[in-house]
Design an enzyme around this catalytic site. Structure first.
Site, PDB file in Angstrom:
ATOM      1  N   GLN A  23       0.812  -1.049   0.195  1.00 24.22           N
ATOM      2  CA  GLN A  23       0.053   0.051  -0.006  1.00 24.22           C
ATOM      3  C   GLN A  23       0.856   1.313  -0.107  1.00 24.22           C
ATOM      4  O   GLN A  23       0.448   2.286  -0.102  1.00 24.22           O
ATOM      5  CB  GLN A  23      -1.045   0.030   1.282  1.00 24.22           C
ATOM      6  CG  GLN A  23      -1.743  -1.087   1.410  1.00 24.22           C
ATOM      7  CD  GLN A  23      -2.425  -1.457   2.660  1.00 24.22           C
ATOM      8  OE1 GLN A  23      -3.524  -0.726   2.931  1.00 24.22           O
ATOM      9  NE2 GLN A  23      -1.621  -1.957   3.694  1.00 24.22           N
ATOM     10  N   ASN A  24       2.057   1.213   0.337  1.00 20.02           N
ATOM     11  CA  ASN A  24       3.026   2.302   0.515  1.00 20.02           C
ATOM     12  C   ASN A  24       3.446   2.682  -1.137  1.00 20.02           C
ATOM     13  O   ASN A  24       3.655   2.109  -1.929  1.00 20.02           O
ATOM     14  CB  ASN A  24       4.382   1.590   1.034  1.00 20.02           C
ATOM     15  CG  ASN A  24       4.275   1.302   2.216  1.00 20.02           C
ATOM     16  OD1 ASN A  24       3.182   1.399   3.053  1.00 20.02           O
ATOM     17  ND2 ASN A  24       5.009   0.546   2.942  1.00 20.02           N
ATOM     18  N   ASP A  78       6.066   4.712  -1.203  1.00 22.90           N
ATOM     19  CA  ASP A  78       7.578   4.972  -1.545  1.00 22.90           C
ATOM     20  C   ASP A  78       8.076   3.801  -2.295  1.00 22.90           C
ATOM     21  O   ASP A  78       7.766   2.794  -2.635  1.00 22.90           O
ATOM     22  CB  ASP A  78       8.260   4.920   0.185  1.00 22.90           C
ATOM     23  CG  ASP A  78       8.053   3.746   0.725  1.00 22.90           C
ATOM     24  OD1 ASP A  78       8.512   2.585   0.038  1.00 22.90           O
ATOM     25  OD2 ASP A  78       7.464   3.702   2.018  1.00 22.90           O
ATOM     26  N   HIS A 134      -1.377   1.269  -4.512  1.00 29.53           N
ATOM     27  CA  HIS A 134      -2.138   2.744  -4.162  1.00 29.53           C
ATOM     28  C   HIS A 134      -1.099   3.836  -4.969  1.00 29.53           C
ATOM     29  O   HIS A 134      -0.950   4.869  -4.439  1.00 29.53           O
ATOM     30  CB  HIS A 134      -2.112   3.006  -2.435  1.00 29.53           C
ATOM     31  CG  HIS A 134      -2.984   2.262  -1.717  1.00 29.53           C
ATOM     32  ND1 HIS A 134      -3.153   2.131  -0.408  1.00 29.53           N
ATOM     33  CD2 HIS A 134      -4.191   1.551  -2.236  1.00 29.53           C
ATOM     34  CE1 HIS A 134      -4.144   1.508  -0.008  1.00 29.53           C
ATOM     35  NE2 HIS A 134      -4.769   1.172  -0.806  1.00 29.53           N
ATOM     36  N   LEU A 169       3.136  -3.670  14.934  1.00 21.60           N
ATOM     37  CA  LEU A 169       3.750  -3.301  16.203  1.00 21.60           C
ATOM     38  C   LEU A 169       2.439  -3.409  17.030  1.00 21.60           C
ATOM     39  O   LEU A 169       2.532  -3.822  18.231  1.00 21.60           O
ATOM     40  CB  LEU A 169       4.046  -1.896  16.001  1.00 21.60           C
ATOM     41  CG  LEU A 169       5.175  -1.332  16.900  1.00 21.60           C
ATOM     42  CD1 LEU A 169       6.167  -2.111  17.035  1.00 21.60           C
ATOM     43  CD2 LEU A 169       5.405   0.168  16.494  1.00 21.60           C
ATOM     44  N   ALA A 214       8.856  -4.469  12.724  1.00 20.50           N
ATOM     45  CA  ALA A 214       9.024  -5.372  11.220  1.00 20.50           C
ATOM     46  C   ALA A 214      10.241  -5.663  11.015  1.00 20.50           C
ATOM     47  O   ALA A 214      10.825  -6.688  10.217  1.00 20.50           O
ATOM     48  CB  ALA A 214       8.527  -4.451  10.203  1.00 20.50           C
TER      49      ALA A 214
HETATM   50  N1  APR Z   1       6.925  -2.363  12.509  1.00 15.54           N
HETATM   51  C1  APR Z   1       5.572  -3.090  12.470  1.00 15.54           C
HETATM   52  N2  APR Z   1       4.653  -2.236  12.288  1.00 15.54           N
HETATM   53  C2  APR Z   1       4.517  -1.136  12.610  1.00 15.54           C
HETATM   54  C3  APR Z   1       5.833  -0.288  12.877  1.00 15.54           C
HETATM   55  C4  APR Z   1       6.855  -1.186  12.967  1.00 15.54           C
HETATM   56  N3  APR Z   1       8.219  -0.542  13.103  1.00 15.54           N
HETATM   57  N4  APR Z   1       5.554   1.020  13.055  1.00 15.54           N
HETATM   58  C5  APR Z   1       4.192   1.284  12.962  1.00 15.54           C
HETATM   59  N5  APR Z   1       3.672  -0.129  12.749  1.00 15.54           N
HETATM   60  C6  APR Z   1       2.067  -0.325  12.509  1.00 15.54           C
HETATM   61  C7  APR Z   1       1.250   0.367  13.256  1.00 15.54           C
HETATM   62  O1  APR Z   1       0.992  -0.184  14.604  1.00 15.54           O
HETATM   63  C8  APR Z   1       0.131   0.498  12.478  1.00 15.54           C
HETATM   64  O2  APR Z   1      -0.776  -0.505  12.798  1.00 15.54           O
HETATM   65  O3  APR Z   1       2.005   0.011  10.959  1.00 15.54           O
HETATM   66  C9  APR Z   1       0.556   0.280  10.778  1.00 15.54           C
HETATM   67  C10 APR Z   1       0.563   1.555   9.867  1.00 15.54           C
HETATM   68  O4  APR Z   1      -0.857   2.180   9.744  1.00 15.54           O
HETATM   69  P1  APR Z   1      -1.313   3.096   9.103  1.00 15.54           P
HETATM   70  O5  APR Z   1      -0.436   4.453   9.509  1.00 15.54           O
HETATM   71  O6  APR Z   1      -2.602   3.223   9.109  1.00 15.54           O
HETATM   72  O7  APR Z   1      -0.803   2.791   7.534  1.00 15.54           O
HETATM   73  P2  APR Z   1      -1.435   1.881   6.505  1.00 15.54           P
HETATM   74  O8  APR Z   1      -2.152   0.759   7.061  1.00 15.54           O
HETATM   75  O9  APR Z   1      -0.406   1.314   5.409  1.00 15.54           O
HETATM   76  O10 APR Z   1      -2.432   2.565   5.623  1.00 15.54           O
HETATM   77  C11 APR Z   1      -3.216   2.245   4.480  1.00 15.54           C
HETATM   78  O11 APR Z   1      -4.378   4.289   4.186  1.00 15.54           O
HETATM   79  O12 APR Z   1      -4.191   6.704   4.069  1.00 15.54           O
HETATM   80  C12 APR Z   1      -4.106   5.495   3.480  1.00 15.54           C
HETATM   81  O13 APR Z   1      -3.514   5.027   1.117  1.00 15.54           O
HETATM   82  C13 APR Z   1      -2.823   5.108   2.412  1.00 15.54           C
HETATM   83  O14 APR Z   1      -1.796   3.258   1.826  1.00 15.54           O
HETATM   84  C14 APR Z   1      -2.354   4.047   2.706  1.00 15.54           C
HETATM   85  C15 APR Z   1      -3.563   3.151   3.469  1.00 15.54           C
END
Ligand code: APR
Length: 233
Positions: free
Chosen positions: A92-93, A95, A110, A203, A220
């Site tokens: 979903q990233n 980057d 995405h 996490l 991770a």
């Molecule tokens: N290792 C593992 N997990 C981690 C770490 C880490 N070091 N740091 C943070 N996390 C976890 C957090 O606990 C959280 O559950 O990563 C998750 C990040 O969640 P979000 O910020 O909601 O990101 P994501 O799930 O990728 O978002 C999905 O939302 O805004 C949209 O399009 C955007 O692709 C994105 C989508």
């Protein structure tokens, strides 16, 4: 968990890049780099304030130069190189850290920061630097290039290919995603439906944590290399 697995689908989210220094989307304040997601990640936002939306993604794109893949990206790339069965990393990233680590079997569902999309003709073009509003598409010559980011309300990329891979999967792994955004948040249910094993590495427990057969909590950079070692045995 690991025996008898041939086909793997891995979903990654912002948590996989957090230890490289990129902010997750849902920070403790609920903001993404100081902005409400609806102010920078919707087509309405783009129509309302094109300068802000382009500047926001220009800043995210520029930040990529300062960061490098971490041990989680490296481990997934090593798995991609070594795994003899089917493997698909769906991120979903936006980057480019998975590909910089060397992952090849990768879908950016995405979109990608380093790509521009023509809103008029749909052509995508590699775009490494700033993207001023009204930049001209070299396909149709219209001033219609926008960041190649799938905004809320838009269809993520390659859904048919992802769905086919999920339906053939023996193992589905979700890494570093809060499980708040569909359709990615529903992949675990498809995987379960076809009898795949399901594993979450995060996490904190995600919104859909209870759908997974197994959840491992931690960073991770530790959990992913451990899993890859287990898989490559
Ligand atoms: N290792 C593992 N997990 C981690 C770490 C880490 N070091 N740091 C943070 N996390 C976890 C957090 O606990 C959280 O559950 O990563 C998750 C990040 O969640 P979000 O910020 O909601 O990101 P994501 O799930 O990728 O978002 C999905 O939302 O805004 C949209 O399009 C955007 O692709 C994105 C989508």
């Amino acid at each position: 968990m690991i025996g008898d697995i041939r086909n793997i689908v891995i979903l990654t989210g912002a948590g996989v890049s957090a230890e490289s220094g990129l902010a997750t989307f849902r920070g403790p304040d609920g903001l993404w780099e100081g902005h409400r997601v609806e102010d920078v990640c919707t087509s309405e936002a783009l129509a309302r304030d094109v300068e802000l939306v382009h500047r926001f993604y220009d800043e995210r794109r520029a930040k990529l130069i300062e960061v490098t893949p971490n041990a989680a990206h490296e481990a997934l790339a090593a798995l991609d190189r070594a795994w003899g069965g089917e493997l698909l990393i769906v991120t979903q990233n936006v980057d480019d850290l998975h590909e910089r680590a060397g992952a090849k079997r990768l879908i950016h569902m995405h979109g990608e920061l380093k790509s521009a999309l023509c809103a008029a003709c749909g052509k995508a073009v590699a775009w490494p630097g700033p993207l001023p509003p009204a930049s001209v598409c070299d396909g149709c010559s219209r001033p219609s290039l926008r960041p190649d980011i799938v905004f809320f309300g838009e269809m993520p990329y390659e859904m048919e290919r992802i769905d086919a891979a999920l339906r053939d999967a023996d193992l589905f792994v979700s890494i570093g995603t809060s499980g708040a955004v569909y359709p990615a948040a529903g992949f675990v249910q498809t995987a379960r439906h076809v009898g795949a094993r399901t594993l979450e590495l995060n996490l904190d427990p995600s919104a859909g944590s209870f759908y997974f057969e197994e959840s491992r909590m931690g960073p991770a950079s530790k959990l992913v290399p451990d899993l890859v070692q287990e898989l490559l045995g």
